[in-house]
Write an enzyme that holds these catalytic residues in place. Structure first.
Site, short mmCIF file in Angstrom:
data_model
loop_
_atom_site.label_atom_id
_atom_site.label_comp_id
_atom_site.label_asym_id
_atom_site.label_seq_id
_atom_site.Cartn_x
_atom_site.Cartn_y
_atom_site.Cartn_z
CG HIS A 56 -1.81 1.19 1.32
ND1 HIS A 56 -3.11 1.20 0.86
CD2 HIS A 56 -1.58 2.43 1.81
CE1 HIS A 56 -3.64 2.40 1.07
NE2 HIS A 56 -2.73 3.16 1.65
CD GLU A 57 1.40 3.50 3.79
OE1 GLU A 57 1.50 4.59 3.19
OE2 GLU A 57 0.38 3.18 4.44
CG HIS A 79 0.34 6.21 -0.68
ND1 HIS A 79 -0.65 6.99 -1.23
CD2 HIS A 79 -0.25 5.55 0.35
CE1 HIS A 79 -1.79 6.79 -0.56
NE2 HIS A 79 -1.58 5.92 0.40
CD GLU A 91 -5.67 5.78 0.54
OE1 GLU A 91 -4.73 6.61 0.62
OE2 GLU A 91 -5.69 4.74 1.22
ZN ZN Z 1 -3.01 5.29 1.86
#
Ligand code: ZN
Length: 499
Positions: free
Chosen positions: A264-265, A268, A294
């Site tokens: 997830h990160e 980003h 997101e």
């Molecule tokens: Zn996030």
């Protein structure tokens, strides 16, 4: 009319100064969340508070305003135009609210966050209620300043987080979600439960770290322009595309937790690292918006990171590192377990399918707080009713109910919907991507870089120089459409559960 004679170069020293403060504040914040000793926080926060005042006045001041008003805009290039557009917006925002009220609000939210912390710990909503009441009232007042004629107050708040997305868009989105996803969830609850017990055996933390580093590298995280550290709650921060930092958190008895947060990160981070050098250390050298950010993290985490194609080249490495725990678990079982659905109380621990139902509860409550005069004392009851109705679970206390998130105490009312929008953007982007790229095939061959290159070309490189709606339309050929997200969820989970 007098000829405009100011040049963009005259703005440069102000912009540079702003970015210098910005960099310093972000580094301090990173340090506070990762390596600083416990007792440093209060002192660092004070220093950061002063710097953040300086950052503000470095940009928002009469000199900059005068240059902007007399700026000869004819010869500006696209980068300068994008920066100027952003600068104008910052001025608009700051001029809409009296300076003393902004300060008052910051103080109020800092007190209310403290109250929230204490109330959550003691599971006593009444300690927090008077603060929440004030925060809501103040937020409504602030929203009044930016509210456009004829629009609703909650629209003004939504606009503060995700520009040009309104109640109308969200109502349509959540109505559809309610109609289609809740019945699907009920069917899943009746199906056979997926066994994921092997995720919760003992997993050596040092080995987990090694695997997660490998995973980040595999995704294309650039360690020359990025750092991975540990923190209580995983997050991403960065001040430009050459310095992007992510964290993860390791649990001995929970293997997927760190893995999914790294993905997830990492998503980003790939976004930030993929921004064009033309925007480095400028006002537009960051992601286009919260929801667009997101959308990228969730694309990697959910759409790709929980797929069999993604794990095919990676899984042998993982089983090699954890032969006792995973030796008897097939790739298919592993991926199925990653997609297990279990309606529960806590948003941050929820699965892909139920996540947006958690957001829906918050959205409906926010609308009531802002648009109706509802006493705060009634909010916990409403929260619990909605959890029971949509997710089929009932909080045992308010700490695992209405007080689970920090956002409202910080004054972030209208922010939650951007999480849901991010998921929907991701599905819409994926729908188009699949027509142009053999996504699964690339993943099976370990060529994730080709997928990232596609996102870089259409989204990442532009940073905040283009609006999310504009990016989405240029890539997918149509306006925002949440149907793709609903269809994606239905197709995926019908298949996972063999319904
Ligand atoms: Zn996030």
């Amino acid at each position: 009319m007098e000829k405009k004679n100011r040049t963009f170069q005259e703005l440069a020293p102000y912009l540079d100064r702003y970015m210098a403060y910005h960099t310093a504040i972000n580094i301090m914040d990173w340090d506070a969340n990762t390596t600083a000793p416990e007792e440093a926080s209060e002192y660092t926060a004070r220093a950061a508070g002063i710097l953040s005042q300086e950052r503000f006045t470095a940009l928002i001041n009469p000199q900059v305003k005068e240059i902007m008003q007399n700026l000869d805009e004819d010869g500006l290039d696209t980068v300068q135009k994008a920066i100027l557009r952003r600068l104008k917006k910052e001025f608009e925002k700051s001029e809409a609210v009296p300076a003393n009220e902004m300060g008052e609000f910051t103080e109020l939210t800092s007190r209310s966050t403290n109250a929230w912390q204490k109330a959550k710990k003691e599971q006593d909503f009444s300690l927090y209620a008077p603060y929440l009441e004030k925060v809501i009232a103040y937020k409504k007042k602030l929203g009044g300043y930016s509210r456009k004629d004829g629009s609703r107050l909650y629209d003004a708040l939504l606009d503060g987080y995700e520009e040009s997305f309104h109640i109308e868009d969200l109502d349509r989105f959540f109505d559809k979600l309610k109609k289609e996803i809740i019945p699907l969830l009920r069917r899943i609850e009746e199906a056979e439960e997926i066994d994921d017990s092997f995720f919760y055996l003992d997993y050596d933390i040092e080995k987990q770290k090694e695997f997660n580093r490998y995973l980040a590298e595999y995704m294309g995280f650039d360690f020359k322009r990025g750092v991975i550290a540990e923190s209580e709650h995983p997050f991403t921060t960065g001040w430009h595309n050459h310095d992007v930092r992510i964290t993860t958190h390791y649990y001995k008895n929970n293997l997927p937790s760190a893995i999914l947060s790294t993905i997830h990160e990492g998503g980003h981070a790939l976004y930030e690292q993929g921004i064009s050098d033309a925007f480095t250390q400028t006002l537009v050298g960051e992601g286009a918006s919260c929801a667009m950010h997101e959308s990228q993290s969730r694309f990697y985490e959910n759409i790709i990171g929980r797929s069999e194609a993604f794990w095919e080249p990676l899984y042998p490495k993982l089983t090699e590192m954890f032969p006792e725990q995973l030796g008897q678990v097939s790739l298919r079982q592993f991926v199925r377990a990653l997609n297990k659905v279990k309606a529960d109380l806590i948003r941050t621990e929820s699965d892909e399918l139920t996540y947006c139902l958690h957001i829906m509860v918050r959205y409906e409550l926010e609308k009531k707080m802002v648009e109706e005069e509802i006493p705060v004392e009634e909010l916990p009851k409403l929260w619990n009713q909605k959890y029971e109705e949509y997710l089929g679970v009932k909080p045992g206390n308010d700490a695992e109910g209405i007080m689970q998130d920090v956002h409202w105490s910080m004054g972030d009312i209208g922010y939650f919907p951007s999480y849901a929008l991010g998921n929907a953007f991701a599905a819409q982007i994926y729908h188009t991507m699949k027509k142009e790229l053999p996504v699964d095939e690339l993943l099976r061959q370990g060529k994730i870089s080709e997928i990232t290159a596609y996102l870089r070309e259409h989204i990442h490189q532009y940073g905040a120089s283009r609006e999310p709606r504009e990016l989405l339309k240029a890539l997918t050929g149509e306006e925002f459409n949440a149907d793709y997200y609903i269809d994606y969820l239905k197709e995926k989970f019908t298949q996972v559960y063999g319904l």
